[in-house]
Each structure stands twice: as C-alpha cells, then as structure tokens.
Design an enzyme around this catalytic site. Structure first.
Site, PDB file in Angstrom:
ATOM      1  N   GLY A 114      49.133  43.230  40.959  1.00  0.00           N
ATOM      2  CA  GLY A 114      48.587  41.747  41.269  1.00  0.00           C
ATOM      3  C   GLY A 114      48.676  41.292  42.767  1.00  0.00           C
ATOM      4  O   GLY A 114      49.487  42.061  43.350  1.00  0.00           O
ATOM      5  N   ARG A 121      44.504  47.286  38.531  1.00  0.00           N
ATOM      6  CA  ARG A 121      45.638  47.770  37.662  1.00  0.00           C
ATOM      7  C   ARG A 121      45.602  49.285  37.131  1.00  0.00           C
ATOM      8  O   ARG A 121      46.530  49.551  36.202  1.00  0.00           O
ATOM      9  CB  ARG A 121      46.052  46.719  36.859  1.00  0.00           C
ATOM     10  N   ASP A 126      56.056  49.656  38.450  1.00  0.00           N
ATOM     11  CA  ASP A 126      55.093  50.758  37.958  1.00  0.00           C
ATOM     12  C   ASP A 126      54.608  51.486  38.698  1.00  0.00           C
ATOM     13  O   ASP A 126      54.664  52.760  38.868  1.00  0.00           O
ATOM     14  CB  ASP A 126      54.307  50.127  37.003  1.00  0.00           C
ATOM     15  N   LYS A 140      55.972  45.549  46.553  1.00  0.00           N
ATOM     16  CA  LYS A 140      55.379  44.417  46.320  1.00  0.00           C
ATOM     17  C   LYS A 140      55.581  43.640  44.891  1.00  0.00           C
ATOM     18  O   LYS A 140      55.532  44.474  43.989  1.00  0.00           O
ATOM     19  CB  LYS A 140      53.824  44.920  46.404  1.00  0.00           C
ATOM     20  N   THR A 141      55.442  42.485  44.852  1.00  0.00           N
ATOM     21  CA  THR A 141      55.194  41.676  43.771  1.00  0.00           C
ATOM     22  C   THR A 141      55.851  40.211  43.965  1.00  0.00           C
ATOM     23  O   THR A 141      57.115  39.953  44.520  1.00  0.00           O
ATOM     24  CB  THR A 141      55.777  42.341  42.329  1.00  0.00           C
ATOM     25  N   ASP A 183      56.658  38.679  41.610  1.00  0.00           N
ATOM     26  CA  ASP A 183      57.708  38.356  40.500  1.00  0.00           C
ATOM     27  C   ASP A 183      59.042  38.505  40.981  1.00  0.00           C
ATOM     28  O   ASP A 183      60.115  38.125  40.358  1.00  0.00           O
ATOM     29  CB  ASP A 183      57.339  39.254  39.291  1.00  0.00           C
TER      30      ASP A 183
HETATM   31  P1  FBP Z   1      52.405  42.668  39.549  1.00  0.00           P
HETATM   32  O1  FBP Z   1      53.612  42.928  38.910  1.00  0.00           O
HETATM   33  O2  FBP Z   1      51.276  43.587  39.551  1.00  0.00           O
HETATM   34  O3  FBP Z   1      52.744  42.387  41.404  1.00  0.00           O
HETATM   35  O4  FBP Z   1      51.588  41.206  39.190  1.00  0.00           O
HETATM   36  C1  FBP Z   1      52.553  39.916  38.699  1.00  0.00           C
HETATM   37  C2  FBP Z   1      51.624  38.942  38.125  1.00  0.00           C
HETATM   38  O5  FBP Z   1      51.301  38.093  39.223  1.00  0.00           O
HETATM   39  C3  FBP Z   1      52.550  38.082  37.312  1.00  0.00           C
HETATM   40  O6  FBP Z   1      53.241  37.192  37.858  1.00  0.00           O
HETATM   41  C4  FBP Z   1      51.393  37.789  36.349  1.00  0.00           C
HETATM   42  O7  FBP Z   1      52.028  37.649  34.784  1.00  0.00           O
HETATM   43  C5  FBP Z   1      50.364  38.791  36.212  1.00  0.00           C
HETATM   44  O8  FBP Z   1      50.629  39.165  37.626  1.00  0.00           O
HETATM   45  C6  FBP Z   1      48.937  38.190  36.067  1.00  0.00           C
HETATM   46  O9  FBP Z   1      48.170  39.435  36.023  1.00  0.00           O
HETATM   47  P2  FBP Z   1      46.586  39.470  36.443  1.00  0.00           P
HETATM   48  O10 FBP Z   1      46.472  39.233  37.650  1.00  0.00           O
HETATM   49  O11 FBP Z   1      46.096  40.739  35.721  1.00  0.00           O
HETATM   50  O12 FBP Z   1      46.048  38.145  35.484  1.00  0.00           O
END
Ligand code: FBP
Length: 553
Positions: free
Chosen positions: A81, A145, A176, A202-203, A205
């Site tokens: 993400g 992803r 991951d 990165k994230t 979250d």
């Molecule tokens: P990452 O863990 O890859 O940084 O992504 C987190 C996130 O932003 C979450 O907060 C959310 O649930 C998810 O990605 C949404 O994913 P997508 O972009 O595939 O809709």
C-alpha cells in the site's frame, strides 16, 4: 505533469539528514556493534538463514569512509500500500548514489515486485526524479502487492540482476515485503550472486516497529491527515449538535492509526482492536459501551459525538472472527460456486443457516443485511474474507441504534440518535509527506545507499532517535533476521517479521485509557488542523503523539 503551487514549493524543500550523514559520503564511517539474534525461535531461524543470520548491528559515524568504491547499479521497488514519503526514499537513495559516483545507476522496477519478475523498469535521471521530491504517492514507479517468495521467482530476479549488472536491490515495504527481502537476501548469498538486498520500513498502519525500528514511514502523515479531517468533523458536530459520526480509519490489523488519531483529536469513543481481543468483548458489549456514551451525553443535552473505529476491529471480536472462519470453511473450494449459483439472498441465507454452527448463526443473525452480504463478497488470494470491505462503522452504529431503541423502551434513554458514517483510508495514503516523513524517508533512502556501499546484505535501513530533531537522529542498519520469529501462516510455520500490535501496557494506550472516560461524556475535542510545512520547527517538525509518548524521558 500539471503542477500546483504547493507542489512546486515542495520541490524546493531540503530534507534534513541525521547529523552524522551531513558531512558528505567521503566522511561517513561505520561502527559495527554486537552480533544479533532473532526475536524468537533462534535455532530454527538460524537454520533457515545460514548465510545472513547473526550479523552485526551497524551504526554510521562521522569519519573516514572505508567502503570499497566500486560502481553500483541499484534496483529499487515499492511494495504494498502507498505511504507518504515513498518518493523521498528513492530521492535520498538516488542522491547518495550519485554523490558517491556519477557513474552509479538507479533502476526503478515498476508496479511493485512484479516489475522485477517482468524486468519492467525505468532508469532514473535528475530531470525525472526532481519532479517527485517531497511529494506523496508511489506514482514515481508504481507499487503492487505481488509477493516475492518462491525460489522460482528468486531465480528470475537473479537473472534480471545479472542482465543489468545490478549489485543491490532496495525493497521499500511493510513487514511481509521485508520478510521476503530477508529471504531474497539469503537466496542471493547462498547462490553467490554478489547482489545485496536492503529493506526500508514502510506502512501507514504503523505495525512495522520494534526495539530497532521506532516507526514505519507514512504513519506520521497519514495520521495527521486523518486527524485534520476528524477534527473538522468534530467541529461540525460541535456546531450542528445533531449528529453522531462513526469514522472508520485504515489499519488492516493493528489499531495504531486509530489510537494516534484519538490522541490527536480526543473523540468521545475510540475502539482499540487489541483491547477488544484481550477483553474478549462481544459485538453486544461493544455496542453497549458506545451506547453508554451516547446516553450519558444525551442526558446532558448533547445528542452528538464522534466515534473512531479501527478498520480491522471485527477480526478481533472473538465471536466475529469465529464466524468469519466458519464462512471461510463454508465457501472453501467448489462450495463457493454452489453458493454463488443461488439466485436470491433468501436462498443464500438458507444455505448459510444450514452451514453455520448455532453460535455463529446467532452472531450472523443480528448483523444488518448489508453487512451479512459483505461477508460473502470477494475473497483475498488465500480465500479469506477481506475485512477492509466490511463497513464496520455502519455495523456498530446499527448495533448502537438497536441498544438505544431498547433503552428508550425501558425509559432510560430519551435522546435523539442520528448517525453519519465516514471511512478515512485512501485520502491519507498519498498526502504530501509531512516534514517529518520527508526527512525520515530521505534519510532512509540515503542510508540504504550507505549500507549498500559498505557491502551489507539482508539489512533494514534504520534511522533512530526520531522523537528528537533530525540533527540528533542516528543512522545505521539492522539485520532483518533479528526482527523475525516463527508464526503459523495459512497452515504453515513461517519465519516472519513480528507484526507490532498496540501494546496495552504501552504509554500511548495508557494515556488514552487515563482520559477516555472523560472524553466519552464531555466534549473535549481537539482540532489539529492541516499539516504545516512552513514555519517554526515546533509547529512543522513535530512527530506523532505515539512516538513522543513512547520515547518520553
Ligand atoms: P501496507 O501494509 O501494504 O502498507 O498497506 C496497508 C493498507 O493501507 C491498510 O491500511 C489497508 O487495509 C490496505 O492497505 C488496503 O489495501 P489496498 O490498497 O489493496 O486496498
């Protein structure tokens, strides 16, 4: 590209590096620390990573650069993400690489790990990279992803690296992706490819953190963006005095985003998934908890309020996660086709009624119909329900309404309850990075190059002391294997970086816990306003409350 005036002004911003990286590449020396051990399961992880396990912790210092000055050809990918600041990781990496030697080359593999497999890339130059300095998004090369985890994929990546003469790969990703970076590093070492792998944390979250990594990038900007919006909604709530706002915020699993936004904005309610799980709270108990606040505020004439709901909370409610597991079983393999072939919702409902245990059917039956149907929407590649597609903000407001209706009948509640719903997710992931994220990300990228130049493999770029001004930050690297343990994932024991959930005995949660009773009844809203990019450091460079509380002396 069409340019806004903020965008052109941001191009001019000079990101701040940690003090010891400010004296030029030729004056960055290295200090090796202790050999490291994995977070748990040492014997197994050592066996799985014979070439990269146990390496030493690294700190850079001001001093003579003793690294070999060979030409470097580096490949970079963005994984998962979006998170604000990703562009600056690449800018920092590029600037360090070119400062070391103009002949060095940076490849950007497109759309995430798949770019490495498909050999889909661009080569960065000044003109291209300058358009992306201090900007949000991952559009500089795109993200994706796809997971890099099989030996077949690694062999293809090794061939791609050989073809371009690539000496190192930088993977910008979450837990991951960095787990996979460690496995790739081990593969490269075991196969004597000479290619190094460096990860960057990165994230939005915020769940990639541990004793070495103080926070992942993007969390600062995303939570400030959400907090601005939540503050605006609070102000509207306090002006109109007629709505209860249920606001779901991103965070697939951990509740760090929700907690930080609560610390910033002091809403009436903020659910913390980890606490829900610890206390084994049922949907009904959670609804009662929120309804108590609605009732108490109504008794004071305040039929309005704000509740923050973390995106992943339903998975932490024991009865709900049991229900999800049963639904996964119910739809496993070809059974999904039989289910999808049923023409009407009532036929489907009968199918569900037959397949679920009495307990899970009891939970299912109280859900609003739209939520029931969402549980049968798209599955992820592993066949699981995608909890982020469940509108939990609507689920909880519906359950609270039921509770209030009961209380009205019992004569204990006499207020008015008009809920409104919001989901704050994508609007924060590509915001212009705050000064903190601009500086942190640029430093992570610059530092990743130093790790490459000094020949390290299987390391995470590490910038620490982040609650202090950037001049006092420290730079170095940590073997990724140090952050690993063995976890059961999809029926298999796997070496993974431990995901950091909200610690219920940690200072950020304790602070929230100490204040939330008052916030639930009084109107204690805080309106943080927009991210400040220009002005005094104490306004523009402040980090999150989470980081400040965690590192308070
Ligand atoms: P990452 O863990 O890859 O940084 O992504 C987190 C996130 O932003 C979450 O907060 C959310 O649930 C998810 O990605 C949404 O994913 P997508 O972009 O595939 O809709």
């Amino acid at each position: 590209m069409k340019i806004s005036s903020l965008q052109s002004a941001r191009y001019e911003y000079s990101p701040k590096l940690p003090g010891m990286l400010r004296h030029g590449i030729a004056n960055i020396g290295v200090q090796e620390g202790e050999e490291t051990q994995s977070a748990a399961d040492q014997e197994v992880i050592k066996r799985l990573f014979p070439n990269t396990y146990g390496k030493k912790e690294i700190t850079f210092v001001q001093g003579e650069n003793t690294a070999e000055t060979k030409k470097q050809v580096v490949g970079v990918i963005l994984s998962g993400g979006q998170a604000p600041g990703g562009h600056n990781v690449i800018c920092g990496l590029y600037d360090a690489l070119k400062a070391a030697n103009k002949e060095n080359v940076l490849y950007g593999f497109k759309n995430g790990p798949i770019g490495l497999i498909e050999d889909d890339y661009l080569i960065f130059d000044d003109a291209y990279i300058n358009q992306y300095r201090n900007t949000g998004g991952f559009d500089i090369i795109g993200s994706g992803r796809t997971k890099l985890e099989t030996s077949e994929q690694f062999a293809i990546v090794a061939d791609v690296c050989k073809k371009h003469g690539i000496t190192a790969i930088v993977i910008i990703g979450g837990d991951d992706s960095n787990t996979n970076a460690a496995v790739l590093a081990e593969y490269f070492a075991a196969h004597d490819t000479g290619v190094q792998v460096i990860g960057c944390p990165k994230t939005i979250d915020g769940d990639l953190k541990n004793e070495d990594i103080e926070c992942s990038f993007g969390f600062d900007t995303a939570t400030k963006t959400y907090s601005e919006i939540i503050g605006n909604i609070e102000r509207d709530a306090n002006s109109a005095k007629k709505y209860w706002h249920f606001i779901k915020v991103m965070g697939r699993s951990a509740s760090h985003v929700a907690l930080e936004c609560a610390l910033e904005t002091q809403p009436n309610i903020c659910l913390i998934s980890e606490e829900v799980s610890e206390k084994k709270m049922s949907l009904s108990q959670i609804a009662d908890y929120i309804a108590d606040s609605v009732e108490k505020r109504a008794a004071k004439g305040m039929n309005f309020g704000v509740a923050i709901i973390p995106e992943g909370v339903v998975e932490f409610v024991p009865e709900f996660s049991a229900l999800i597991q049963e639904i996964n079983e119910l739809l496993a393999g070809s059974k999904a086709d039989a289910f999808n072939a049923l023409a009407t919702w009532s036929e489907k409902y009968a199918f569900i009624e037959q397949g679920l245990t009495k307990e899970s059917m009891g939970v299912f039956a109280i859900l609003p119909e739209n939520i029931q149907q969402q549980l049968f929407l798209e599955r992820d590649p592993h066949g699981n329900v995608q909890v982020s597609l469940i509108e939990s903000e609507k689920l909880f407001s519906a359950l609270v309404k039921d509770k209030l209706d009961e209380r009205k009948k019992a004569g204990t509640y006499k207020g008015k309850f008009s809920p409104l719903h919001h989901f704050l997710g994508y609007e924060g992931r590509c915001a212009f990075p705050s000064n903190f994220d601009s500086d942190y990300c640029y430093s992570l990228g610059y530092n990743a190059f130093m790790l490459i130049q000094y020949g390290y493999n299987g390391y995470l770029s590490k910038i620490s002391n982040l609650s202090k001004p950037a001049s006092e930050w420290t730079a170095g690297g940590m073997p990724i294997t140090k952050m690993m343990n063995i976890e059961r994932r999809h029926g298999e024991d796997k070496p993974v970086i431990k995901k950091a959930l909200v610690e219920l005995d940690g200072k950020p949660f304790k602070f929230f816990e100490a204040h939330r009773e008052e916030w639930a009844v009084e109107t204690s809203f805080v309106y943080p306003g927009a991210i400040q990019y220009y002005g005094p450091a104490e306004v523009c460079d402040i980090t999150t409350k989470t980081l400040a509380l965690e590192h308070a002396e």
